[in-house]
Design a protein around this motif. Structure first.
Motif, PDB file in Angstrom:
ATOM      1  N   THR A  63       7.131  -4.100  -2.583  1.00 40.49           N
ATOM      2  CA  THR A  63       7.821  -3.762  -3.809  1.00 40.49           C
ATOM      3  C   THR A  63       9.142  -5.178  -4.158  1.00 40.49           C
ATOM      4  O   THR A  63      10.021  -4.381  -4.925  1.00 40.49           O
ATOM      5  N   ASN A  64       9.300  -5.797  -3.262  1.00 45.28           N
ATOM      6  CA  ASN A  64       9.739  -6.883  -3.779  1.00 45.28           C
ATOM      7  C   ASN A  64       9.280  -7.951  -5.199  1.00 45.28           C
ATOM      8  O   ASN A  64      10.141  -8.474  -6.144  1.00 45.28           O
ATOM      9  N   GLU A  65       8.055  -7.581  -5.446  1.00 41.15           N
ATOM     10  CA  GLU A  65       8.058  -8.229  -7.100  1.00 41.15           C
ATOM     11  C   GLU A  65       8.481  -7.422  -8.268  1.00 41.15           C
ATOM     12  O   GLU A  65       7.874  -5.888  -8.497  1.00 41.15           O
ATOM     13  N   PRO A  66       8.811  -7.577  -9.166  1.00 36.08           N
ATOM     14  CA  PRO A  66       9.186  -6.221 -10.294  1.00 36.08           C
ATOM     15  C   PRO A  66       8.589  -6.628 -10.512  1.00 36.08           C
ATOM     16  O   PRO A  66       6.785  -7.508 -10.976  1.00 36.08           O
ATOM     17  N   PRO A  67       7.688  -5.533 -10.736  1.00 37.75           N
ATOM     18  CA  PRO A  67       6.844  -4.877 -11.935  1.00 37.75           C
ATOM     19  C   PRO A  67       5.861  -5.875 -12.477  1.00 37.75           C
ATOM     20  O   PRO A  67       4.817  -5.758 -13.459  1.00 37.75           O
ATOM     21  N   ALA A  68       6.564  -6.283 -13.894  1.00 38.90           N
ATOM     22  CA  ALA A  68       6.524  -7.067 -14.846  1.00 38.90           C
ATOM     23  C   ALA A  68       5.476  -8.258 -14.144  1.00 38.90           C
ATOM     24  O   ALA A  68       4.249  -8.723 -14.632  1.00 38.90           O
ATOM     25  N   ALA A  69       6.349  -8.941 -13.180  1.00 30.65           N
ATOM     26  CA  ALA A  69       5.506  -9.782 -12.432  1.00 30.65           C
ATOM     27  C   ALA A  69       3.979  -9.315 -11.324  1.00 30.65           C
ATOM     28  O   ALA A  69       3.351 -10.653 -11.618  1.00 30.65           O
ATOM     29  N   ARG A  70       4.613  -8.272 -11.327  1.00 29.67           N
ATOM     30  CA  ARG A  70       3.266  -7.941 -10.174  1.00 29.67           C
ATOM     31  C   ARG A  70       2.257  -7.619 -11.106  1.00 29.67           C
ATOM     32  O   ARG A  70       0.830  -8.019 -10.418  1.00 29.67           O
ATOM     33  N   SER A  71       2.005  -7.411 -12.621  1.00 30.53           N
ATOM     34  CA  SER A  71       1.249  -6.707 -13.458  1.00 30.53           C
ATOM     35  C   SER A  71       0.759  -8.575 -14.075  1.00 30.53           C
ATOM     36  O   SER A  71      -0.389  -8.482 -13.896  1.00 30.53           O
ATOM     37  N   CYS A  72       1.564  -9.008 -13.630  1.00 34.22           N
ATOM     38  CA  CYS A  72       0.831 -10.638 -14.253  1.00 34.22           C
ATOM     39  C   CYS A  72       0.046 -11.135 -13.195  1.00 34.22           C
ATOM     40  O   CYS A  72      -0.572 -11.331 -13.320  1.00 34.22           O
ATOM     41  N   THR A  73       0.792 -11.229 -12.034  1.00 32.88           N
ATOM     42  CA  THR A  73      -0.130 -11.652 -10.527  1.00 32.88           C
ATOM     43  C   THR A  73      -1.329 -10.834 -10.402  1.00 32.88           C
ATOM     44  O   THR A  73      -2.701 -11.880 -10.019  1.00 32.88           O
ATOM     45  N   ALA A  74      -0.778  -9.610 -10.412  1.00 31.27           N
ATOM     46  CA  ALA A  74      -2.338  -8.538  -9.845  1.00 31.27           C
ATOM     47  C   ALA A  74      -3.563  -9.171 -10.919  1.00 31.27           C
ATOM     48  O   ALA A  74      -4.540  -9.531 -10.635  1.00 31.27           O
ATOM     49  N   THR A  75      -3.114  -9.620 -12.354  1.00 25.14           N
ATOM     50  CA  THR A  75      -4.362  -9.915 -13.429  1.00 25.14           C
ATOM     51  C   THR A  75      -4.738 -11.216 -13.418  1.00 25.14           C
ATOM     52  O   THR A  75      -6.247 -11.371 -13.438  1.00 25.14           O
ATOM     53  N   ALA A  76      -3.915 -11.914 -12.898  1.00 23.73           N
ATOM     54  CA  ALA A  76      -4.553 -13.449 -12.323  1.00 23.73           C
ATOM     55  C   ALA A  76      -5.174 -13.886 -10.672  1.00 23.73           C
ATOM     56  O   ALA A  76      -5.845 -14.213 -10.822  1.00 23.73           O
ATOM     57  N   ALA A  77      -5.146 -12.713  -9.912  1.00 18.04           N
ATOM     58  CA  ALA A  77      -5.004 -13.411  -8.504  1.00 18.04           C
ATOM     59  C   ALA A  77      -5.775 -11.077  -8.399  1.00 18.04           C
ATOM     60  O   ALA A  77      -6.415 -11.056  -7.327  1.00 18.04           O
ATOM     61  N   GLY A  78      -6.072 -10.499  -9.474  1.00 18.53           N
ATOM     62  CA  GLY A  78      -6.379  -9.312  -9.042  1.00 18.53           C
ATOM     63  C   GLY A  78      -5.522  -8.606  -7.336  1.00 18.53           C
ATOM     64  O   GLY A  78      -4.757  -8.603  -6.677  1.00 18.53           O
ATOM     65  N   PRO A  79      -5.296  -6.853  -8.356  1.00 16.47           N
ATOM     66  CA  PRO A  79      -4.131  -6.148  -7.306  1.00 16.47           C
ATOM     67  C   PRO A  79      -4.295  -6.675  -5.586  1.00 16.47           C
ATOM     68  O   PRO A  79      -3.408  -5.761  -5.542  1.00 16.47           O
ATOM     69  N   GLY A  80      -5.923  -6.209  -5.250  1.00 17.60           N
ATOM     70  CA  GLY A  80      -5.944  -6.438  -3.730  1.00 17.60           C
ATOM     71  C   GLY A  80      -5.725  -6.898  -3.258  1.00 17.60           C
ATOM     72  O   GLY A  80      -4.976  -6.750  -2.453  1.00 17.60           O
ATOM     73  N   ARG A  81      -6.061  -8.572  -3.769  1.00 19.54           N
ATOM     74  CA  ARG A  81      -5.340  -9.522  -3.008  1.00 19.54           C
ATOM     75  C   ARG A  81      -3.768  -9.750  -3.228  1.00 19.54           C
ATOM     76  O   ARG A  81      -3.907 -10.208  -1.969  1.00 19.54           O
ATOM     77  N   VAL A  82      -3.159  -9.589  -3.888  1.00 21.35           N
ATOM     78  CA  VAL A  82      -1.758  -9.329  -4.691  1.00 21.35           C
ATOM     79  C   VAL A  82      -1.355  -8.482  -3.268  1.00 21.35           C
ATOM     80  O   VAL A  82      -0.403  -8.945  -2.583  1.00 21.35           O
ATOM     81  N   HIS A  83      -1.824  -7.558  -3.014  1.00 24.13           N
ATOM     82  CA  HIS A  83      -1.271  -6.452  -1.695  1.00 24.13           C
ATOM     83  C   HIS A  83      -1.242  -6.878  -0.426  1.00 24.13           C
ATOM     84  O   HIS A  83      -0.457  -6.292   0.169  1.00 24.13           O
ATOM     85  N   LEU A  84      -2.480  -7.421  -0.492  1.00 22.70           N
ATOM     86  CA  LEU A  84      -3.514  -8.319   1.399  1.00 22.70           C
ATOM     87  C   LEU A  84      -1.974  -8.847   0.923  1.00 22.70           C
ATOM     88  O   LEU A  84      -1.313  -9.533   2.152  1.00 22.70           O
ATOM     89  N   ALA A  85      -1.664 -10.179   0.794  1.00 22.62           N
ATOM     90  CA  ALA A  85      -0.594 -10.928   0.691  1.00 22.62           C
ATOM     91  C   ALA A  85       0.736 -10.503   0.921  1.00 22.62           C
ATOM     92  O   ALA A  85       1.635 -10.855   1.975  1.00 22.62           O
TER      93      ALA A  85
END
Length: 221
Positions: A63-85
């Motif tokens: 939950t550390n990443e702000p929602p807007a930043a997480r959306s950008c990261t998930a778009t770039a790398a994939g939500p599953g990979r971001v969650h795994l990281a």
């Protein structure tokens, strides 16, 4: 994935949200680890503290990443990979704490059982490290299941994590309970029981919980 791990680690360090669980674990060790105490009992105590702290760290990292930043990261790398990281970053932080706790036990504890039977330090340390790893992986599994995307209502995560931590420490079928009990029983009988089976069970549990959470993260975005 390396870049994602660095990014998540930087988020964790920069947020300073790691301070409360670290202080809690330090206080836990300061209260329970006494100079000259039986080494296996001390390892069991140090391992117990790793479980709830890892649950806490896992929730923080996810939950550390702000929602807007997480959306950008998930778009770039994939939500599953971001969650795994996020989960792997929590595992690394929990492992670091567990290693520090293990080192403190080796420095302060007496290499004897509860009945003053001499125990070899290296095998005892190996059993203690594996117990710490077992509790870490069990806590990682619980932490992954007690936050988004598995629990979509944020208010449920904290009580679920607290109750789950307590149950995993006291229930006989839990890998964490089995590892801790093995160390305490070994201290009573002057033997060293390495918790291979609890560690294997905890590894499978953590892998399954993390995979399920990552799959849900990919589905829900």
């Amino acid at each position: 994935m390396i870049a994602l791990l660095r990014y998540q680690a930087a988020l964790l360090v920069g947020s300073h949200r790691w301070l409360p669980p670290v202080i809690l674990y330090a206080a836990f060790l300061a209260i329970g680890i006494q100079s000259g105490g039986p080494i296996l009992d001390a390892f069991g105590y140090a391992a117990v503290g790793v479980l709830p702290v890892t649950v806490w760290l896992t929730r923080i990292c996810i939950t550390n990443e702000p929602p807007a930043a997480r959306s950008c990261t998930a778009t770039a790398a994939g939500p599953g990979r971001v969650h795994l990281a996020s989960v792997l970053t929590a595992a690394g932080a929990g492992l670091l704490l567990g290693l520090l706790g293990t080192a403190l036990v080796v420095l302060l504890s007496d290499p004897h059982s509860a009945h003053q039977v001499a125990l070899p330090v290296l095998p005892a340390t190996g059993a203690g490290l594996l117990a710490v790893l077992t509790c870490l992986l069990t806590g990682l599994a619980l932490g992954a299941l007690c936050t988004w995307p598995v629990l979509r209502v944020p208010g449920w995560g904290i009580p679920a994590g607290l109750l789950g931590s307590l149950l995993l420490l006291v229930l006989g079928g839990s890998p964490a309970n089995a590892a801790m009990t093995g160390l305490v029983t070994g201290s009573l009988h002057g033997t060293i029981a390495v918790p291979w089976l609890p560690a294997a069970a905890a590894t499978l549990l953590a892998a399954a919980a993390t995979a399920a959470a990552c799959a849900l993260a990919s589905r829900r975005g």
